[in-house]
Scaffold this motif. Sequence first.
Motif, PDB file in Angstrom:
ATOM      1  N   MET A  31       0.835  -1.207   0.000  1.00  0.00           N
ATOM      2  CA  MET A  31       0.000   0.000   0.000  1.00  0.00           C
ATOM      3  C   MET A  31       0.869   1.256   0.000  1.00  0.00           C
ATOM      4  N   ILE A  32       1.990   1.210   0.683  1.00  0.00           N
ATOM      5  CA  ILE A  32       2.879   2.369   0.729  1.00  0.00           C
ATOM      6  C   ILE A  32       3.658   2.520  -0.575  1.00  0.00           C
ATOM      7  N   SER A  33       4.099   1.417  -1.161  1.00  0.00           N
ATOM      8  CA  SER A  33       4.945   1.498  -2.347  1.00  0.00           C
ATOM      9  C   SER A  33       4.162   1.615  -3.650  1.00  0.00           C
ATOM     10  N   ALA A  34       2.895   1.275  -3.693  1.00  0.00           N
ATOM     11  CA  ALA A  34       2.129   1.314  -4.943  1.00  0.00           C
ATOM     12  C   ALA A  34       2.063   2.704  -5.562  1.00  0.00           C
ATOM     13  N   PRO A  35       1.781   3.770  -4.810  1.00  0.00           N
ATOM     14  CA  PRO A  35       1.747   5.087  -5.452  1.00  0.00           C
ATOM     15  C   PRO A  35       3.092   5.521  -6.014  1.00  0.00           C
ATOM     16  N   MET A  36       4.177   5.008  -5.468  1.00  0.00           N
ATOM     17  CA  MET A  36       5.506   5.382  -5.944  1.00  0.00           C
ATOM     18  C   MET A  36       5.866   4.681  -7.245  1.00  0.00           C
TER      19      MET A  36
END
Length: 147
Positions: A31-36
């Motif tokens: 969830m934290i890395s998906a937007p990046m």
Amino acid sequence: MAKVRVRRKPMSEINMVPFIDIMMVLLVAFMISAPMMTQGVKVELPKTSSDNIALPEDKEVLIVSVKADGSYFIDIGSDRDKAVDLPSLTEKVGKVVSARPNIQVLIQGDTSVAYGSVVQLMAGLQNAGISHVGLVTDPMAVGMEER
């Protein structure tokens, strides 16, 4: 007196707590890395006051970008940041659409791109057999006046 040892039966249940803990850690990490991980070509989209059009969740999207200098980019494969000429772009998009007919093709054009570049792209896509093309814009802020 002799002590009698009682034998325990083997436990036949699997302890799920460690598995759930690991899955929760992975979920948070994704969830934290998906937007990046979103990639694409940086263009300054025109601002409009139109409503957003909701695409069905099962529909795939293919974005074709036109930068201010008129260079074309396609959002597939490993060469996302490499400009392509119009004939090879329309050929690639045509192959993708023939392989996945349910895919939605969207054009993401810079605000200052020449109108002719977008029209040439749309004509090339139409010649490749793509009849439905959408245009991507940024929503205009409430109370913001067009200049």
